[in-house]
Design a protein around this motif. Structure first.
Motif, PDB file in Angstrom:
ATOM      1  N   ALA A 233     -18.515  36.610 -20.019  1.00 31.13           N
ATOM      2  CA  ALA A 233     -18.226  34.307 -21.398  1.00 31.13           C
ATOM      3  C   ALA A 233     -17.345  34.863 -22.528  1.00 31.13           C
ATOM      4  N   LEU A 234     -17.087  36.343 -23.237  1.00 28.65           N
ATOM      5  CA  LEU A 234     -16.847  35.805 -23.910  1.00 28.65           C
ATOM      6  C   LEU A 234     -14.487  36.100 -23.855  1.00 28.65           C
ATOM      7  N   ALA A 235     -14.292  36.559 -22.981  1.00 31.47           N
ATOM      8  CA  ALA A 235     -12.877  35.711 -21.595  1.00 31.47           C
ATOM      9  C   ALA A 235     -12.640  34.374 -21.673  1.00 31.47           C
ATOM     10  N   ARG A 236     -13.741  34.059 -21.857  1.00 31.78           N
ATOM     11  CA  ARG A 236     -13.996  31.985 -21.524  1.00 31.78           C
ATOM     12  C   ARG A 236     -13.921  31.627 -22.296  1.00 31.78           C
ATOM     13  N   THR A 237     -14.132  31.902 -23.340  1.00 29.02           N
ATOM     14  CA  THR A 237     -14.451  30.869 -24.809  1.00 29.02           C
ATOM     15  C   THR A 237     -13.933  32.179 -25.882  1.00 29.02           C
ATOM     16  N   THR A 238     -13.919  31.591 -27.329  1.00 27.40           N
ATOM     17  CA  THR A 238     -13.761  32.135 -28.374  1.00 27.40           C
ATOM     18  C   THR A 238     -14.547  32.678 -29.024  1.00 27.40           C
ATOM     19  N   ALA A 239     -14.129  34.135 -29.901  1.00 25.31           N
ATOM     20  CA  ALA A 239     -14.995  35.310 -30.321  1.00 25.31           C
ATOM     21  C   ALA A 239     -16.547  34.183 -30.671  1.00 25.31           C
ATOM     22  N   SER A 240     -15.109  33.565 -31.988  1.00 27.67           N
ATOM     23  CA  SER A 240     -16.603  32.788 -32.848  1.00 27.67           C
ATOM     24  C   SER A 240     -17.686  32.111 -32.456  1.00 27.67           C
ATOM     25  N   ARG A 241     -17.146  31.205 -31.086  1.00 24.21           N
ATOM     26  CA  ARG A 241     -18.746  30.186 -30.179  1.00 24.21           C
ATOM     27  C   ARG A 241     -19.031  31.493 -29.570  1.00 24.21           C
ATOM     28  N   MET A 242     -19.091  32.674 -28.806  1.00 23.00           N
ATOM     29  CA  MET A 242     -19.864  33.392 -28.495  1.00 23.00           C
ATOM     30  C   MET A 242     -20.620  34.191 -29.348  1.00 23.00           C
ATOM     31  N   GLY A 243     -20.197  34.624 -30.841  1.00 25.14           N
ATOM     32  CA  GLY A 243     -21.338  34.874 -31.498  1.00 25.14           C
ATOM     33  C   GLY A 243     -22.069  34.050 -32.122  1.00 25.14           C
ATOM     34  N   ALA A 244     -21.717  32.599 -31.827  1.00 25.41           N
ATOM     35  CA  ALA A 244     -22.448  32.063 -32.643  1.00 25.41           C
ATOM     36  C   ALA A 244     -23.622  31.512 -31.199  1.00 25.41           C
ATOM     37  N   THR A 245     -22.884  31.635 -30.854  1.00 24.76           N
ATOM     38  CA  THR A 245     -24.175  31.974 -28.888  1.00 24.76           C
ATOM     39  C   THR A 245     -25.342  32.917 -29.834  1.00 24.76           C
TER      40      THR A 245
END
Length: 306
Positions: A233-245
């Motif tokens: 999933a991280l490869a397909r979005t930004t680190a900040s959005r994944m962190g928020a998840t």
């Protein structure tokens, strides 16, 4: 299936499995020391990932990816797990949840500084709502207020290790596959935890079978599977959005504790969990015209191995 949808499914699987780790850590932590628990979990995960990696014949990660793999392996798989296990033995679950949940905020700040990730208003607003929910859950779960200073410091170290590991992992995923990054990151974390090998042998000999099974569960599912789906999933979005998840984890922990441990949550806890989920929904939402003005680049296929 589009990259966006598959990434969302992978992120959802990750947070569910990481939330389930709460029950396993609570049970195993009564019989395993922090370092032994981390090492046992990482060894189990490395074995499973190693078998899958060998069967799929993905080969070695390219040289450009190793820096990120090593940093994330040491800081996230190693330091984070040991510090969190140790910290949760020093403070109550509520205090630990409060402190560790600064991690996604650190991820956003570090990724903006080192990766150039944008910080759109929706992301910041969603993280603020989720953090408020995490604070509510933490206070509702807090004990007598006699939190150990050492325990709080350890939880801060865990949050920093997590944030730095995520930011280091993101560039590696542009060069290597999610399986390669996770497999070798887990292996490096296990190597970093080898000083606890003697304690692991001691604990295995004395722990009940249920605790050891929990360690194996933590290694196979919240580690091997969940860290791989996270990397995908991280490869397909930004680190900040994944962190928020990951702010969905406290809400899921409340639900699982209710269902599996018969811990009936109070109204404040339920409200905090709802805020966490609402904040994640806001943080991961996107405008119709552009996700964050700069779309996430698709992952670069790993270099073909000779």
């Amino acid at each position: 299936m589009s990259d966006t949808r598959s990434g969302t499914i992978a992120a959802s699987a990750t947070v569910v499995l990481w939330a389930s780790a709460f029950v396993g850590i609570r049970s195993a932590g009564a019989h395993y020391s922090p370092g032994a628990l981390a090492l046992g979990r990482l060894l189990a995960g490395a074995v499973v990932l190693g078998v899958i990696w060998a069967v799929r014949r993905e080969g070695w990660p390219p040289r450009e990816a190793w820096r990120g793999i090593v940093v994330s392996g040491v800081l996230w798989f190693g330091v984070y797990m040991v510090a969190l296990n140790w910290g949760e033995q020093q403070v109550d679950a509520g205090t630990a949840a409060l402190v560790v949940n600064i991690g996604p905020i650190l991820v956003a700040l570090l990724s903006a500084r080192f990766l150039g990730d944008p910080l759109p208003p929706r992301l910041l607003a969603g993280m603020a709502v989720s953090f408020a929910g995490a604070v509510a859950v933490g206070f509702s779960m807090a004990g007598d207020g006699n939190a150990s200073v050492v325990g709080v410091v350890l939880c801060v170290i865990a949050a920093i290790g997590y944030a730095c590991g995520v930011v280091a992992q993101k560039p590696a995923l542009a060069r290597a596959s999610a399986l390669q990054v996770t497999t070798f990151g887990c292996l490096i974390g296990a190597v970093a935890c080898l000083p606890f090998a003697g304690q692991l042998v001691h604990d295995v000999a004395r722990a009940p079978a249920s605790a050891t099974l929990n360690v194996l569960y933590l290694g196979v599912f919240p580690t091997a599977l969940a860290f791989t789906t996270w990397a995908y999933a991280l490869a397909r979005t930004t680190a900040s959005r994944m962190g928020a998840t990951t702010y969905a984890v406290p809400a899921l922990v409340v639900l699982m504790s209710w269902l599996l441990l018969d811990e009936v949550p109070g109204l404040v806890t339920l409200g905090g969990g709802a805020l966490c989920l609402a904040g994640v929904a806001v943080a991961r939402s996107r405008r119709r015209r552009a996700e964050e003005s700069v779309p996430a680049s698709p992952p670069v296929a790993p270099e073909k191995q000779r």
